[in-house]
Scaffold this active site. Structure first.
Site, PDB file in Angstrom:
ATOM      1  N   CYS A 212     -52.559 -71.335 -13.823  1.00 44.89           N
ATOM      2  CA  CYS A 212     -52.239 -70.027 -14.400  1.00 44.89           C
ATOM      3  C   CYS A 212     -51.070 -69.389 -13.629  1.00 44.89           C
ATOM      4  O   CYS A 212     -49.958 -69.914 -13.650  1.00 44.89           O
ATOM      5  CB  CYS A 212     -53.478 -69.147 -14.456  1.00 44.89           C
ATOM      6  SG  CYS A 212     -53.269 -67.712 -15.551  1.00 44.89           S
TER       7      CYS A 212
ATOM      8  N   GLU B  31     -60.775 -74.946 -14.948  1.00 44.67           N
ATOM      9  CA  GLU B  31     -62.098 -74.674 -14.380  1.00 44.67           C
ATOM     10  C   GLU B  31     -62.972 -73.837 -15.307  1.00 44.67           C
ATOM     11  O   GLU B  31     -64.179 -73.736 -15.104  1.00 44.67           O
ATOM     12  CB  GLU B  31     -61.958 -73.992 -13.006  1.00 44.67           C
ATOM     13  CG  GLU B  31     -61.608 -72.521 -13.024  1.00 44.67           C
ATOM     14  CD  GLU B  31     -60.143 -72.181 -13.301  1.00 44.67           C
ATOM     15  OE1 GLU B  31     -59.805 -70.991 -13.209  1.00 44.67           O
ATOM     16  OE2 GLU B  31     -59.346 -73.095 -13.611  1.00 44.67           O
TER      17      GLU B  31
ATOM     18  N   HIS C 161     -56.817 -72.394 -17.794  1.00 44.39           N
ATOM     19  CA  HIS C 161     -57.759 -72.504 -16.677  1.00 44.39           C
ATOM     20  C   HIS C 161     -58.650 -73.725 -16.892  1.00 44.39           C
ATOM     21  O   HIS C 161     -59.649 -73.634 -17.613  1.00 44.39           O
ATOM     22  CB  HIS C 161     -58.633 -71.246 -16.594  1.00 44.39           C
ATOM     23  CG  HIS C 161     -57.911 -70.058 -16.075  1.00 44.39           C
ATOM     24  ND1 HIS C 161     -57.811 -69.766 -14.732  1.00 44.39           N
ATOM     25  CD2 HIS C 161     -57.230 -69.079 -16.729  1.00 44.39           C
ATOM     26  CE1 HIS C 161     -57.110 -68.655 -14.572  1.00 44.39           C
ATOM     27  NE2 HIS C 161     -56.739 -68.229 -15.767  1.00 44.39           N
TER      28      HIS C 161
END
Length: 193
Positions: A77, A177, A175
């Site tokens: 990001c 994750e 993202h």
């Protein structure tokens, strides 16, 4: 494997650490130059404003260290955006690893862009076992245009780079994750580079 997540006060580090833990890996959060240099893999997260994030990097002299790293580095990001030359957010001079500028989304797009978007034109082993058109989770108001370094793209009122690569440096605008199984596969692929 020594995995270091760069700690500079502008990262969404807990969700990255939890995702790595789910994959069976332990990461260390650090701003220590020697620990970062000794790592096998480095993750450079980022959430917030480009100018204040660059100030935090400079205060810790990480702006000098990060471009010198030789092991695989993954910017996430804002971390990806900070690896570019310049960001329109706060008219910010960034790290200059990628000869690219970060631009603000044009009027007419809802900003910030928050939510799921599919990625396409996937290149490099970072996307092994990831389906073309897979959905990833994005939160951003600024973007990197398509370039020779683009290894995945997304469309939001026009196509832009959702991931970039140059030598040992990789960046994801989304993202991984927070992007479910496919995002975790990307993190796993990064750790296997």
């Amino acid at each position: 494997m020594r995995i270091v997540i760069i700690d500079y006060g502008a990262g969404n580090v807990q969700s990255v650490m939890f995702a790595l833990k789910r994959l069976g890996f332990k990461a260390k959060l650090s701003s220590n130059e020697e620990e970062i240099r000794r790592a096998d893999k480095v993750i450079f997260p980022g959430v917030g404003h480009a100018k204040s994030a660059m100030c935090q990097l400079m205060e810790q002299r990480l702006d000098l260290l990060i471009p010198q790293l030789k092991q695989p580095v993954l910017g996430v990001c804002l971390g990806m955006q900070l690896m570019c030359n310049f960001s329109e957010e706060g008219e910010t001079k960034c790290l200059g690893i990628f000869d690219l500028d970060v631009l603000k989304f044009k009027e007419g797009n809802k900003i910030p862009k928050i939510g799921w978007n599919n990625i396409s034109d996937l290149k490099t082993p970072l996307f092994n076992k990831v389906e073309e058109g897979e959905f990833m989770y994005f939160v951003h108001s600024y973007y990197v245009p398509l370039a020779k370094e683009t290894i995945a793209q997304a469309d939001y009122g026009g196509c832009y780079s959702s991931a970039i690569n140059k030598n040992n440096f990789y960046g994801c605008q989304f993202h991984p994750e927070k992007s479910g199984d496919a995002g975790e596969q990307i993190l796993k692929n990064f750790l296997e580079l």
